[in-house]
Design a protein around this motif. Sequence first.
Motif, PDB file in Angstrom:
ATOM      1  N   TYR A   8      14.350  11.570  -1.403  1.00  0.00           N
ATOM      2  CA  TYR A   8      12.762  10.735  -1.399  1.00  0.00           C
ATOM      3  C   TYR A   8      12.908  10.092   0.050  1.00  0.00           C
ATOM      4  O   TYR A   8      12.322   9.389   0.276  1.00  0.00           O
ATOM      5  N   ARG A  10      11.536  10.908   2.855  1.00  0.00           N
ATOM      6  CA  ARG A  10      10.190  11.051   3.530  1.00  0.00           C
ATOM      7  C   ARG A  10       9.172  10.074   3.226  1.00  0.00           C
ATOM      8  O   ARG A  10       8.308   9.958   3.758  1.00  0.00           O
ATOM      9  N   TYR A  11       9.562   9.326   2.034  1.00  0.00           N
ATOM     10  CA  TYR A  11       8.716   8.089   1.577  1.00  0.00           C
ATOM     11  C   TYR A  11       9.430   6.870   2.142  1.00  0.00           C
ATOM     12  O   TYR A  11      10.121   6.470   1.734  1.00  0.00           O
ATOM     13  N   THR A  13       6.956   3.939   3.724  1.00  0.00           N
ATOM     14  CA  THR A  13       6.250   2.693   3.757  1.00  0.00           C
ATOM     15  C   THR A  13       5.789   2.437   2.062  1.00  0.00           C
ATOM     16  O   THR A  13       6.341   3.180   1.419  1.00  0.00           O
ATOM     17  N   LYS A  15       3.480   1.816   0.501  1.00  0.00           N
ATOM     18  CA  LYS A  15       2.227   2.757   0.003  1.00  0.00           C
ATOM     19  C   LYS A  15       3.032   4.053  -0.570  1.00  0.00           C
ATOM     20  O   LYS A  15       2.568   4.508  -1.568  1.00  0.00           O
ATOM     21  N   GLU A  16       3.760   4.718   0.400  1.00  0.00           N
ATOM     22  CA  GLU A  16       4.245   5.995   0.069  1.00  0.00           C
ATOM     23  C   GLU A  16       5.320   5.883  -1.194  1.00  0.00           C
ATOM     24  O   GLU A  16       5.125   6.653  -2.099  1.00  0.00           O
ATOM     25  N   ASP A  19       3.069   4.975  -4.294  1.00  0.00           N
ATOM     26  CA  ASP A  19       2.457   6.164  -4.927  1.00  0.00           C
ATOM     27  C   ASP A  19       3.230   7.123  -5.471  1.00  0.00           C
ATOM     28  O   ASP A  19       2.897   7.589  -6.594  1.00  0.00           O
ATOM     29  N   MET A  20       4.645   7.207  -4.934  1.00  0.00           N
ATOM     30  CA  MET A  20       5.462   8.308  -5.504  1.00  0.00           C
ATOM     31  C   MET A  20       5.862   7.682  -7.054  1.00  0.00           C
ATOM     32  O   MET A  20       5.877   8.461  -7.908  1.00  0.00           O
TER      33      MET A  20
END
Length: 155
Positions: A8, A10-11, A13, A15-16, A19-20
């Motif tokens: 994970y 690339r996640y 922020t 929000k990211e 959201d994931m």
Amino acid sequence: MKGKKKEYERYNTLKEINDMADRLLNDNETEKVKALAEEKGLDFYTVEMYLTGQLPLLVMDAMTGANAKLDVEVRELDDENKELGAGIAEYMKQQNMENEKIAKAVMNPDKHLEDVCKKAWDEARERKKGNCAYIPQFEIFQMAKAYYLDKETGK
């Protein structure tokens, strides 16, 4: 977690990450939510509270996310940087709690505790006289704060 593939990464922020976590939770992928949380440095209790609906978000605020990121990065430091990095991380955690702007800066995926340690060692080598080099703790902490707040990476 050093050497382990980060599923994970690339996640980064709030929000990211949230959201994931929501997508995984909605797909009933609780083990993957736990893996995401572990990779991001979140504690077991936070994850359990999120999974049981006691928390609406996996990462409630920038301070929580930034402090968790620092915890992960301290664990990943090599032996030479472990003590230095742990001290810097504790200082930055305090700063995160006092200033959301700093917490958001620490969460920047291009900013890393290891880079702050490298900058401190480079500065110590520049100041070296004979076999001795000294940088006051306060100065290293200010160097760290400036690094995270600088918009351009590598400065």
